[in-house]
Design an enzyme around this catalytic site. Sequence first.
Site, PDB file in Angstrom:
ATOM      1  N   ASP A  47       6.885  -1.806  -7.994  1.00 10.09           N
ATOM      2  CA  ASP A  47       6.713  -0.984  -6.790  1.00 10.09           C
ATOM      3  C   ASP A  47       6.232   0.401  -7.224  1.00 10.09           C
ATOM      4  OD1 ASP A  47       7.099  -0.079  -4.032  1.00 10.09           O
ATOM      5  OD2 ASP A  47       8.862   0.967  -4.764  1.00 10.09           O
ATOM      6  N   SER A  48       5.845   1.207  -6.236  1.00  9.15           N
ATOM      7  CA  SER A  48       5.437   2.574  -6.527  1.00  9.15           C
ATOM      8  C   SER A  48       6.621   3.457  -6.941  1.00  9.15           C
ATOM      9  CB  SER A  48       4.783   3.170  -5.287  1.00  9.15           C
ATOM     10  OG  SER A  48       5.666   3.085  -4.185  1.00  9.15           O
ATOM     11  N   TYR A  64       2.348   5.927  -3.059  1.00  6.09           N
ATOM     12  CA  TYR A  64       1.063   5.233  -3.051  1.00  6.09           C
ATOM     13  C   TYR A  64       0.475   5.177  -1.628  1.00  6.09           C
ATOM     14  CZ  TYR A  64       1.730   3.114  -7.756  1.00  6.09           C
ATOM     15  OH  TYR A  64       1.884   2.877  -9.092  1.00  6.09           O
ATOM     16  N   CYS A 110       6.057  -3.965  -2.924  1.00  5.53           N
ATOM     17  CA  CYS A 110       5.568  -2.745  -2.290  1.00  5.53           C
ATOM     18  C   CYS A 110       4.538  -3.188  -1.266  1.00  5.53           C
ATOM     19  CB  CYS A 110       4.934  -1.845  -3.351  1.00  5.53           C
ATOM     20  SG  CYS A 110       4.081  -0.403  -2.686  1.00  5.53           S
ATOM     21  N   THR A 115       2.322  -1.381   0.309  1.00  9.71           N
ATOM     22  CA  THR A 115       1.023  -0.757   0.095  1.00  9.71           C
ATOM     23  C   THR A 115       0.244  -1.498  -0.995  1.00  9.71           C
ATOM     24  OG1 THR A 115       1.967   1.377   0.760  1.00  9.71           O
ATOM     25  CG2 THR A 115      -0.095   1.436  -0.486  1.00  9.71           C
TER      26      THR A 115
HETATM   27  N1  DGL Z   1       6.602   1.263  -1.529  1.00 10.17           N
HETATM   28  C1  DGL Z   1       5.721   1.791  -0.532  1.00 10.17           C
HETATM   29  C2  DGL Z   1       5.431   0.703   0.529  1.00 10.17           C
HETATM   30  O1  DGL Z   1       6.191  -0.217   0.710  1.00 10.17           O
HETATM   31  C3  DGL Z   1       6.280   3.029   0.127  1.00 10.17           C
HETATM   32  C4  DGL Z   1       6.291   4.244  -0.768  1.00 10.17           C
HETATM   33  C5  DGL Z   1       4.900   4.729  -1.169  1.00 10.17           C
HETATM   34  O2  DGL Z   1       4.147   5.242  -0.314  1.00 10.17           O
HETATM   35  O3  DGL Z   1       4.571   4.599  -2.341  1.00 10.17           O
HETATM   36  O4  DGL Z   1       4.417   0.751   1.172  1.00 10.17           O
END
Ligand code: DGL
Length: 295
Positions: A27-28, A59, A90, A92
């Site tokens: 994940d980010s 992200y 994640c 994104t």
């Molecule tokens: N993990 C990101 C998502 O689920 C959220 C946090 C980010 O913007 O990096 O889209």
Amino acid sequence: MPVKKKVKMSELLDYPHDPDQPIAVFDSGVGGLTVTAALRRLLPTEDIVYLGDTARVPYGIKSPTTITQFACQLAGWLLQYRPKLMVVACNTLSAVAMPQLEAMGLPILGVVEPGARAAAALAAGRTVAVLATEATVNSGAYVRAIHAIDSSVPVVQRSCPLFVPMAEEGRDSSDKIVNAVAYEYLEPIRRLRPGVVVLGCTHYPLFRDAIISAVDGGAVVVDSAEETAWSIQRLLKRDNLLSSRANTGTLRCYATDNPERFMKIGTRFCGEPLEHVELVPLDDIVAMDLQFALP
Ligand code: DGL
């Protein structure tokens, strides 16, 4: 869980079919721990290696080119653990980079497809509201995935960027600011009286109650994290890859910056104390870019 060092990327792309190899989750930042929590509840004997790119989060406001490049680096670094499955925890990354990651032949699963499948199944002619980051909304990935199942489902989208920092600050659904922000963001959604609301961002499950009350119409909530855990279980079962161990699996976390903060915040996202959080220098991740491993 031995770490294989200094191996060629091309060798790593040859996947093990071994039930006792770990699941790699990335994940980010800390957000993917909501997916990890759902996975730990459903499949507690699995070993998990988690990588969060805390040095470059968020992200959700970045361009597709950057997000795809980061995805290839994170996946490339995790290959050293010889995972039996990779989970893009994640929204994104899943929304933007899945085609690229899949094209590399990785046994990989994102969070968009499971969430979209649940939403399409529950819609029954009613509107589906997808709440996600700006990059996920702009990608249109949820809309495409829902329409691939049923093109007649009305889908609307809304990004709620402030939810991410507010969740990381430790605020919850009882917080006044969270409720005010949710009410404001979801005003156009509330008017449409959706039948299904998709929590299409890793951080949004932490505000589930505030979101339900801001939407205010008895909508069914789809949590992509939970749906993804179910999909992982089905996939591993299908391929005879469920862990054969009886004891609880390990959870090792790696962060590209500030592991102490990751441990503190992550515990809330994961719902269990994080015992193993290590720093990975960003240079190590950048050096493992899968795009360079391709012929
Ligand atoms: N993990 C990101 C998502 O689920 C959220 C946090 C980010 O913007 O990096 O889209």
